[in-house]
Scaffold this motif. Sequence first.
Motif, PDB file in Angstrom:
ATOM      1  N   GLN A 116      32.248  38.112  33.181  1.00 54.40           N
ATOM      2  CA  GLN A 116      32.774  39.361  32.628  1.00 54.40           C
ATOM      3  C   GLN A 116      33.572  39.165  31.342  1.00 54.40           C
ATOM      4  N   ALA A 147      40.528  31.057  38.867  1.00 54.12           N
ATOM      5  CA  ALA A 147      40.462  31.285  40.311  1.00 54.12           C
ATOM      6  C   ALA A 147      40.940  30.057  41.077  1.00 54.12           C
ATOM      7  N   THR A 168      47.267  31.929  40.779  1.00 48.85           N
ATOM      8  CA  THR A 168      46.617  30.637  41.022  1.00 48.85           C
ATOM      9  C   THR A 168      47.569  29.490  40.717  1.00 48.85           C
ATOM     10  N   ASN A 176      48.650  36.683  32.483  1.00 49.17           N
ATOM     11  CA  ASN A 176      47.933  37.592  33.377  1.00 49.17           C
ATOM     12  C   ASN A 176      48.177  37.173  34.822  1.00 49.17           C
ATOM     13  N   PRO A 197      42.116  40.483  26.973  1.00 44.88           N
ATOM     14  CA  PRO A 197      42.014  39.381  27.940  1.00 44.88           C
ATOM     15  C   PRO A 197      40.800  38.514  27.646  1.00 44.88           C
ATOM     16  N   GLU A 249      46.452  37.148  37.570  1.00 43.16           N
ATOM     17  CA  GLU A 249      45.477  36.380  38.355  1.00 43.16           C
ATOM     18  C   GLU A 249      45.628  34.880  38.118  1.00 43.16           C
ATOM     19  N   SER A 250      45.715  34.453  36.871  1.00 47.29           N
ATOM     20  CA  SER A 250      45.928  33.030  36.600  1.00 47.29           C
ATOM     21  C   SER A 250      47.313  32.590  37.074  1.00 47.29           C
ATOM     22  N   ARG A 269      39.049  28.263  32.531  1.00 46.29           N
ATOM     23  CA  ARG A 269      37.942  29.195  32.747  1.00 46.29           C
ATOM     24  C   ARG A 269      37.415  29.638  31.385  1.00 46.29           C
ATOM     25  N   TRP A 289      40.189  32.627  30.530  1.00 45.73           N
ATOM     26  CA  TRP A 289      41.240  31.820  31.159  1.00 45.73           C
ATOM     27  C   TRP A 289      42.395  32.647  31.712  1.00 45.73           C
ATOM     28  N   ASP A 290      42.361  33.958  31.497  1.00 43.09           N
ATOM     29  CA  ASP A 290      43.334  34.834  32.150  1.00 43.09           C
ATOM     30  C   ASP A 290      42.984  35.067  33.621  1.00 43.09           C
ATOM     31  N   TYR A 291      41.816  34.563  34.045  1.00 35.36           N
ATOM     32  CA  TYR A 291      41.320  34.833  35.397  1.00 35.36           C
ATOM     33  C   TYR A 291      40.924  33.548  36.115  1.00 35.36           C
ATOM     34  N   ASP A 334      32.948  32.500  33.680  1.00 31.04           N
ATOM     35  CA  ASP A 334      33.224  33.905  33.952  1.00 31.04           C
ATOM     36  C   ASP A 334      32.134  34.769  33.333  1.00 31.04           C
TER      37      ASP A 334
END
Length: 316
Positions: A79, A109, A139, A133, A102, A135-136, A50, A105-107, A77
């Motif tokens: 944000q 999906a 996944t 993180n 952050p 979220e990652s 990401r 790539w910490d998020y 992303d």
Amino acid sequence: MNNEKLTLKGVCFGEILWDNLPTGRKLGGAPLNVAYHLNKLGIYTDMLTRIGEDQDGDDLVALCRELAVPVRLFQRDQQFPTSTVEVHFNEKGEVSYDIVFPVAWDYIALGEKEREAVRNADFFVFGSLSTRNDESYNTLQSLLKEATYRVLDVNLRAPFYSKERIFELLGYADLVKMNEEELAYIASWMGLPANQSDLQKTEQLMEGFRIEELIVTYGAAGATFHSHSGKFSYRFPAFKVDVKDTVGSGDSFLAAFLSQRCRQDPSASTEEMLEFAATLSAFVTESTGACPDYDANSIHRLQWKHFLNRGEVNLR
């Protein structure tokens, strides 16, 4: 790199970033480095990551396309920014990193496209840094259940790791790659005596986490490969080279070994696989950055250059 047609496919999961080196900005991120070399070696490998909706992200996409790294699993992303890392070298050429948190790539999906890509891949490469993180990491946990052959690249970057999370990742892995320092950390977390040999440590680590294959890299001292079912360990020395920087040398070693391992050529010996991995790692160490350009002739020349000096040590 060559005209060999392979049906193998892989997916690398995790960080992609710009390494800010003294010599300038370079493409980086351990899983991205592995994906780059696997594609150079003739194995189609997606990079699942990401990046931000920013100029750094646009530049990464453009460069990956130029380098023939597939970008179909790049997420954008709005944000969080594209990752950048400040890379520092000491007088010995050893590397340290300042990794921003952050970032996008910490998020990473999870969707059906991601599940399908991993489900249909022959191997799935993931690293510990990408789990910093939740979220990652959530996944990744879902994707690990879809994967048929799971390759963990232990990548301890303080302060972004914990004993509990590393132990969880080891429990998923079929093949693990780590360096000498990481082996020592994990052995201490397991409560193993500090005076044990590395061979004893790897045996207990593999038994405790049911790991089938383990690679430990030792920098200028080479690498060892351990097979649990084959009940053998093998050491291959590193080639002597003029070091420019060590960024990505371990990633190239893993990619080269994996490219040979996944071909499952019955005529290929462990020694030959490790020799090929050591050759590519030596080339990267003699180059600047983790993803230098090369072709088959470059690697073959380096193999012949070091052929007479190669050696092997059977640990058992």
